[in-house]
Scaffold this motif. Structure first.
Motif, PDB file in Angstrom:
ATOM      1  N   VAL A  95       0.860  -1.195   0.000  1.00 51.81           N
ATOM      2  CA  VAL A  95       0.000   0.000   0.000  1.00 51.81           C
ATOM      3  C   VAL A  95       0.889   1.234   0.000  1.00 51.81           C
ATOM      4  N   ARG A  96       0.556   2.179  -0.876  1.00 48.94           N
ATOM      5  CA  ARG A  96       1.428   3.362  -0.990  1.00 48.94           C
ATOM      6  C   ARG A  96       0.992   4.508  -0.091  1.00 48.94           C
ATOM      7  N   HIS A  97      -0.308   4.564   0.185  1.00 44.56           N
ATOM      8  CA  HIS A  97      -0.796   5.672   1.019  1.00 44.56           C
ATOM      9  C   HIS A  97      -1.374   5.101   2.305  1.00 44.56           C
ATOM     10  N   LEU A  98      -0.723   5.451   3.381  1.00 50.04           N
ATOM     11  CA  LEU A  98      -1.097   4.863   4.687  1.00 50.04           C
ATOM     12  C   LEU A  98      -1.553   5.942   5.648  1.00 50.04           C
ATOM     13  N   LYS A  99      -2.440   5.530   6.558  1.00 55.47           N
ATOM     14  CA  LYS A  99      -2.822   6.433   7.641  1.00 55.47           C
ATOM     15  C   LYS A  99      -2.056   5.994   8.881  1.00 55.47           C
ATOM     16  N   ALA A 100      -1.640   6.941   9.701  1.00 53.43           N
ATOM     17  CA  ALA A 100      -0.864   6.570  10.883  1.00 53.43           C
ATOM     18  C   ALA A 100      -1.549   7.071  12.148  1.00 53.43           C
ATOM     19  N   GLU A 101      -1.609   6.210  13.150  1.00 51.53           N
ATOM     20  CA  GLU A 101      -2.135   6.610  14.467  1.00 51.53           C
ATOM     21  C   GLU A 101      -1.092   6.233  15.513  1.00 51.53           C
ATOM     22  N   PRO A 102      -1.104   6.920  16.663  1.00 53.27           N
ATOM     23  CA  PRO A 102      -0.116   6.587  17.696  1.00 53.27           C
ATOM     24  C   PRO A 102      -0.284   5.158  18.201  1.00 53.27           C
ATOM     25  N   ASP A 103       0.815   4.533  18.470  1.00 53.57           N
ATOM     26  CA  ASP A 103       0.809   3.155  18.964  1.00 53.57           C
ATOM     27  C   ASP A 103       0.967   3.173  20.480  1.00 53.57           C
ATOM     28  N   ARG A 104       0.786   2.024  21.111  1.00 56.29           N
ATOM     29  CA  ARG A 104       1.076   1.906  22.550  1.00 56.29           C
ATOM     30  C   ARG A 104       2.528   2.258  22.828  1.00 56.29           C
ATOM     31  N   ASP A 105       3.372   1.737  21.946  1.00 59.49           N
ATOM     32  CA  ASP A 105       4.790   2.037  22.023  1.00 59.49           C
ATOM     33  C   ASP A 105       4.986   3.460  21.500  1.00 59.49           C
ATOM     34  N   PRO A 106       5.502   4.380  22.336  1.00 56.27           N
ATOM     35  CA  PRO A 106       5.564   5.783  21.909  1.00 56.27           C
ATOM     36  C   PRO A 106       6.446   6.016  20.683  1.00 56.27           C
ATOM     37  N   ASP A 107       7.329   5.071  20.360  1.00 58.50           N
ATOM     38  CA  ASP A 107       8.201   5.270  19.200  1.00 58.50           C
ATOM     39  C   ASP A 107       7.585   4.775  17.898  1.00 58.50           C
ATOM     40  N   ARG A 108       6.462   4.105  18.003  1.00 56.86           N
ATOM     41  CA  ARG A 108       5.907   3.481  16.787  1.00 56.86           C
ATOM     42  C   ARG A 108       4.570   4.099  16.401  1.00 56.86           C
ATOM     43  N   LEU A 109       4.143   3.754  15.170  1.00 52.94           N
ATOM     44  CA  LEU A 109       2.835   4.200  14.694  1.00 52.94           C
ATOM     45  C   LEU A 109       2.040   2.976  14.230  1.00 52.94           C
TER      46      LEU A 109
END
Ligand SMILES: Nc1ncnc2c1ncn2[C@@H]1O[C@H](COP(=O)(O)OP(=O)(O)OP(=O)(O)O)[C@@H](O)[C@H]1O
Ligand SMILES: [Mg+2]
Length: 553
Positions: A95-109
């Protein structure tokens, strides 16, 4: 006999069919090859699907975020979304276009596919394609429009496409697999949320719905100071509620429980809510009642809450004109010039803070048309049963002001008084804040706490080291000083009150005496006048007698 042309057309159609079969075989092998080797880009995959579809028609299943007349996002949509988050992991699954939301892990999405993106998946040899898309809001004014989000916001969908020959596999096994996996991903990614019905702009929420942040309050029962027996009772009550699904079903009650937390400002009511949420691992929905326009809006907000949540209305007495009766009472109190200020020293600060709170909300309140009956319906009307596993908490500084209907058992099942700091609570706070279990100053604190009332908030503030040079000794000394000051203030106030009372008494006595004196003088005058009248009457009688005697003679 067949004509030449019909023969020719028969030959032709035979050739066309053979050609088609060859082309189909080649294409199909090519398509399979393309999928297996994953050589082509997203566009070629889309093309291959379209080609395949022209030869072997594909079927689709659409999952809407809000299906039919439903007022809450469908579980299937949320599960598909979570499943596709997993499918887009790594390189994004092509997938080329992704949506990102905060993860439990603060460094990840947490990544998921954006609108109009397509992702391919494979299940036991069957190829399937997922497409995410959005449709414009429907502004048809129908019942859905009235009810909310489903029609007023953009409508989001997932469309699953698959080949007809995989129909049974996809519908019978793949989709249940997606839902199961989606649920597992949701549990894994779950971050507790704190919802509010106030929009970022501060005014009416754009669609009258919830917005949220990640719930990160650190307070737990382990750091909440209160009577240990009372604390245990509350924790047991919460545990019993959480595990009582069958019980509630058996007795025919909605799976919900109401808590009323009352007490002066700074005694830990809001803190208790955070501890409850952390203990149960529930989301929190904090309703600002003054921002809810009507009872209908309140009901919709409620329906949009999920299970495993705590629904909170803080300062319920300030947020709502509970009844016409109460309004009149308040007016009368204002006219009489009395109110909380008459309540004496210990309630003084509390009353002032509560009054300030009430004043703050007066303006907003006048624009809200939420009524007592709306709130009662919200707590235990027919709608309150939808969703289940919810705790409703009201807080107030003035429990006596609340309408009894609002807080009767069944609505607010458990009433918890949060009170001033006792010695036990102080010891607890000293352990939490200073890691001190015993200290020579504890006796002083104990003696002072018996004489003055201080909120846990104030005690905690005094026990907080303010700089590098501060330790248990300085903090405890600061607390003792603060308690002594509070005691002196209380004594000064008491002396002032006693002086005022004595003055009032003396004034009353003087008045009484004056009245007595005036009364006595008047009586004397009356007596004198009476005596004079009697004398006059007697002398007149004597004169008359003399005259009569003269006449007789
Ligand atoms: N019982 C308690 N145990 C530990 N800390 C407390 C307690 N009560 C109050 N505090 C501390 O005091 C601060 C204020 O408490 P909190 O906001 O819970 O008071 P409140 O009763 O909700 O007041 P209000 O009626 O003004 O809303 C919190 O930051 C909390 O850390
Ligand atoms: Mg509070």
């Amino acid at each position: 006999m067949e004509s030449a042309s019909s023969l020719w057309s028969g030959v032709n159609s035979g050739i066309v069919l053979s050609l088609l079969a060859v082309v189909w075989t080649m294409l199909w092998q090519g398509i399979q090859g393309l999928q297996l080797q994953n050589l082509f880009s997203r566009h070629s995959r889309r093309l291959s699907r379209r080609l395949a579809a022209t030869l072997d028609p594909y079927l689709t299943v659409t999952i809407a975020e809000y299906d039919g007349g439903r007022m809450r996002p469908s579980d299937a949509y949320k599960e598909a979304q979570a499943y596709l988050q997993r499918a887009t992991r790594g390189a994004g699954g092509g997938v080329r276009h992704l949506k990102a939301e905060p993860d439990r892990d603060p460094d990840r999405l947490v990544l998921s596919m954006d609108d109009n993106e397509e992702v391919a998946d494979e299940f036991r040899g069957a190829a399937v394609w997922w497409l995410a898309y959005t449709s414009a809001p429907r502004d048809d004014g129908g019942p859905g429009y009235f009810w909310g989000r489903a029609s007023r916001a953009e409508r989001r969908f997932y469309r699953l496409a698959f080949l007809e020959r995989d129909r049974d596999l996809v519908l019978g096994e793949y989709l249940p697999h997606v839902r199961r996996q989606g649920r597992a991903v949701m549990v894994m990614n779950r971050q507790r949320k704190l919802f509010t019905n106030i929009s970022g702009g501060g005014g009416w929420d754009s669609d009258g719905s919830w917005s949220h942040v990640v719930f990160e309050h650190p307070k737990t029962f382990a750091t909440l100071a209160m009577d240990p027996a009372k604390k245990k009772e509350i924790m047991d009550d919460l545990d019993a509620f959480r595990g009582a699904k069958d019980y509630y079903a058996r007795v025919g009650k909605a799976w919900k429980r109401g808590y009323l937390l009352y007490g002066p400002p700074g005694t830990g009511k809001s803190t208790m809510i955070a501890a409850m949420a952390n203990h149960l691992d529930y989301d929190v929905y904090d309703i600002e009642l003054t921002s809810v326009r009507t009872n209908t809006d309140l009901r919709r907000l409620f329906i949009e809450t999920t299970s495993k949540s705590i629904i909170v209305i803080e300062d319920i007495d300030c947020s709502l004109d509970l009844t016409g009766k109460r309004k009149k009472k308040k007016k009368k109190a204002e006219e009489d010039g009395d109110g909380a200020s008459k309540d004496g020293e210990k309630k003084d600060g509390a009353a002032a803070a509560a009054a300030a709170k009430a004043e703050e909300k007066v303006e907003e309140k006048s624009t809200s048309k939420v009524t007592l009956s709306g709130v009662l319906n919200f707590i235990d009307g027919l709608w309150s049963a939808c969703g289940g596993e919810r705790i409703i908490v009201f807080t107030t500084n003035h429990v006596e002001k609340l309408d009894p209907a609002l807080i009767r058992r069944g609505r607010m099942d458990k009433h918890i008084e949060m009170s001033y700091c006792c010695f036990e609570s102080f010891r607890f706070l000293a352990k939490v804040y200073l890691d001190v279990e015993a200290h020579e100053m504890f006796d002083d604190v104990a003696a002072l706490l018996r004489e003055v009332e201080m909120t846990p908030a104030d005690v905690a503030e005094n026990l907080t080291p303010k700089g590098p040079g501060e330790d248990a000794d300085t903090c405890l000394a600061a607390l003792v000083e603060a308690l002594q000051k509070a005691k002196e203030k209380a004594m000064a106030k008491k002396a002032k009150e006693e002086a005022a009372a004595a003055k009032k008494k003396a004034k009353r006595k003087a008045k009484e005496e004056a009245a007595k004196e005036t009364g006595g003088k008047a009586a004397e005058e009356a007596k004198e006048a009476g005596e004079k009248a009697v004398e006059e009457a007697a002398s007149e009688a004597d004169d008359n007698e003399e005259e009569d005697d003269d006449d007789d003679e």
